[in-house]
Motif scaffolding. Structure first.
Motif, PDB file in Angstrom:
ATOM      1  N   GLN A 137     107.051  69.022  17.346  1.00 62.11           N
ATOM      2  CA  GLN A 137     106.219  67.991  17.974  1.00 62.11           C
ATOM      3  C   GLN A 137     105.913  68.352  19.422  1.00 62.11           C
ATOM      4  N   GLN A 162      96.578  58.809  23.789  1.00 62.61           N
ATOM      5  CA  GLN A 162      96.358  58.390  22.411  1.00 62.61           C
ATOM      6  C   GLN A 162      95.006  58.874  21.906  1.00 62.61           C
ATOM      7  N   GLY A 188     101.101  62.358  14.169  1.00 62.87           N
ATOM      8  CA  GLY A 188     101.475  60.979  13.858  1.00 62.87           C
ATOM      9  C   GLY A 188     102.840  60.610  14.426  1.00 62.87           C
ATOM     10  N   ALA A 189     103.775  61.554  14.382  1.00 59.38           N
ATOM     11  CA  ALA A 189     105.109  61.289  14.936  1.00 59.38           C
ATOM     12  C   ALA A 189     105.033  61.084  16.441  1.00 59.38           C
ATOM     13  N   GLN A 191     102.454  59.947  18.062  1.00 57.13           N
ATOM     14  CA  GLN A 191     101.814  58.652  18.268  1.00 57.13           C
ATOM     15  C   GLN A 191     102.810  57.508  18.082  1.00 57.13           C
ATOM     16  N   ARG A 192     103.716  57.648  17.121  1.00 59.16           N
ATOM     17  CA  ARG A 192     104.738  56.606  16.920  1.00 59.16           C
ATOM     18  C   ARG A 192     105.702  56.549  18.109  1.00 59.16           C
ATOM     19  N   SER A 193     106.035  57.718  18.652  1.00 55.72           N
ATOM     20  CA  SER A 193     106.902  57.751  19.846  1.00 55.72           C
ATOM     21  C   SER A 193     106.206  57.114  21.039  1.00 55.72           C
ATOM     22  N   LEU A 195     104.115  54.684  20.850  1.00 58.47           N
ATOM     23  CA  LEU A 195     104.159  53.235  20.625  1.00 58.47           C
ATOM     24  C   LEU A 195     105.488  52.659  21.107  1.00 58.47           C
ATOM     25  N   VAL A 196     106.580  53.367  20.818  1.00 59.22           N
ATOM     26  CA  VAL A 196     107.900  52.926  21.279  1.00 59.22           C
ATOM     27  C   VAL A 196     107.944  52.927  22.810  1.00 59.22           C
ATOM     28  N   GLN A 199     106.193  49.985  24.255  1.00 58.28           N
ATOM     29  CA  GLN A 199     106.973  48.755  24.153  1.00 58.28           C
ATOM     30  C   GLN A 199     108.101  48.701  25.179  1.00 58.28           C
TER      31      GLN A 199
END
Length: 510
Positions: A137, A162, A188-189, A191-193, A195-196, A199
């Motif tokens: 990644q 993003q 995708g991984a 992008q998920r990181s 998002l975290v 937050q």
């Protein structure tokens, strides 16, 4: 006290009587340092004493306030009995109480001025650590940054990154041919990181106006260095963000400041509290670069002081570069604790008057073993030292006191409102809209041609027969597809020269 040094306290003879004053020479203040000791042994007060000393000498200071009690440095201290006694014990006469000039900062903008960095400035190496990415990644993220840098695409905030990742996913096949394997699952991984991270407050940290290094290198009207205090009590809920931010700031100082050699006093002193968070689980490549920054930033006039409970928290390659050391008490009940005490004892130049190993376990609160660099840059013999009392308040400011200082700050209003100027997100969006417009126009031309009964000459050597349902033959790129790919390839090509990155991957502003 001497103008060329910071008074730390007084060393004690074996019978606990006064021996001599212990000081840190300002000309060796950029040779870095280490403050260690168990919880409750006086590390925070020692940090405050050093920060006040550098400030009084006209040296700006940056430090993190982990528990909130370091904020008291901004208020005049009180002559309490135990402090007056300590001052007498170390022969601090007169014992002057004063407040230091302070600017409060806070990534979340709650207990100080907002402090931000841009995605481009942070760079792929530090972002990968921040998001805990795998090697694969991290490789994809490096490719994304390379594309952005070459095309001059500025990544200012999280939506810029993003948008870039969406663009990379769409071009995965094309980019894999040029740069190596780029897979949509890896994108995708990431992008998920992201998002975290969003937050956890990343949207407040990444953006503009970004911190100007000059704003943490200020001196007050009275000639004292301004102490920049980062509110870190809430930030410590995300230790990786805390350590990565401080490492980024250190990298920015390294990249922006010119070489000055060994000045008569540092240009800035940087305190890295909870230093174990920087080195825990850090990949070897990052540790190597941190070691390099610590070694080289000295010639920029910056002193770095690591603060941690245990000297084992700092890698040996970094530990060997820390010339000024203050060791508070350590406990030695377990084998690891005993090893830590031995490591700490072995780093000091021995003193024949006492056993260093035994002394470390018997130090009282407010006492430390001190060794600083002497006249020729040689470590002084370790001394059991009673640390002087600070001039500022011991303990936190009230909320009202803090707010008054924030309102009166020299940077008040400069960082309060986030600015969202045109960057990668907007440019990629415009290009996508342009591509769609060109694709729609091309499609209309194709439909008109297919209903007119006319065909174009077969200049490419392929079949000129219409494909299924009047479309282009399978395997051939349509005019719309060609237009889309042409636009994607040209993104950012007119934005100027490629961006340049420094030793830790952060963007060079020069």
């Amino acid at each position: 006290m001497a103008a060329d040094s910071i008074f730390l306290g007084a060393s004690r003879k074996p019978d606990d009587s006064y021996q001599q004053a212990e000081s840190l020479l300002l000309k060796f203040g950029n040779r870095h340092g280490l403050i260690t000791g168990a919880t409750g042994t006086g590390k925070t007060v020692t940090l405050q004493v050093l920060a006040e000393g550098f400030s009084q000498a006209g040296v700006p200071v940056f430090c993190a306030d982990i528990k909130g009690d370091l904020s008291g440095i901004a208020a005049k201290g009180e002559a309490k009995d135990f402090l007056v006694k300590r001052a007498a014990d170390v022969k601090l006469d007169p014992y002057e109480l004063s407040a230091s000039p302070v600017i409060f900062w806070d990534i979340f903008g709650e207990q100080g001025h907002p402090i931000r960095a841009t995605i481009s400035e942070m760079g792929p190496l530090l972002l990968s650590r921040l998001m805990n990415l795998t090697d694969a990644q991290e490789g994809v993220l490096n490719i994304a940054f390379k594309i952005a840098d070459e095309d001059g695409l500025l990544l200012l905030d999280m939506k810029d990154l993003q948008a870039l990742l969406v663009n990379v996913a769409e071009r995965a096949e094309e980019l894999s041919t040029k740069y190596g394997n780029v897979t949509k699952p890896s994108v995708g991984a990431i992008q998920r990181s992201l998002l975290v991270l969003e937050q956890q407050g990343g949207t407040k940290f990444f953006g503009e106006p970004a911190l100007k290094i000059s704003d943490i290198m200020r001196t007050g009207t009275n000639g004292r260095g301004v102490v920049s205090v980062l509110a870190a009590d809430k930030l410590m809920n995300n230790p990786r963000l805390y350590s990565t931010f401080l490492l980024w700031l250190l990298s920015e100082l390294f990249e922006e400041l010119p070489e000055v050699g060994d000045p008569e006093k540092p240009r800035l002193v940087f305190f890295f509290d909870e230093a174990h968070l920087l080195f825990n689980e850090a990949p070897k490549a990052l540790l190597t670069r941190v070691e390099q920054v610590v070694r080289l930033i000295r010639s920029k006039g910056v002193g770095v002081y690591f603060i941690s409970q245990n000297p084992l928290d700092v890698p040996e390659t970094v530990l060997s570069q820390l010339g000024n050391r203050l060791q508070h008490a350590l406990r030695a009940y377990t084998p690891r604790e005993q090893n830590a005490v031995k490591t700490a004892a072995d780093t000091f130049r021995p003193n024949p008057d006492f056993n260093t190993f035994a002394a470390i376990t018997n130090l009282a609160t407010g006492e430390a073993l001190v060794s600083t660099l002497a006249d020729k840059g040689v470590p002084s013999m370790v001394q059991r030292t009673l640390i002087r009392p600070p001039s500022g308040r011991i303990g936190p400011l009230t909320s009202d006191e803090r707010q008054r200082l924030i309102n009166a700050s020299p940077v008040a209003g400069q960082y309060d409102e986030m600015v969202d100027r045109e960057s990668a997100y907007e440019l990629l969006q415009k290009k996508a809209e342009q591509a769609k417009t060109e694709a729609d126009a091309a499609k209309q031309v194709e439909e008109a041609d297919s209903t007119s009964g006319w065909t174009l000459p077969d200049i490419l050597g392929g079949s000129s027969k219409p494909g299924p349902r009047g479309g282009q033959p399978r395997g051939r790129q349509t005019v719309a597809e060609a237009a889309m790919k042409s636009v994607v390839r040209s993104v950012g090509s007119s934005l100027g020269r490629a961006l340049v990155r420094g030793i830790l991957g952060s963007l060079s502003r020069r």
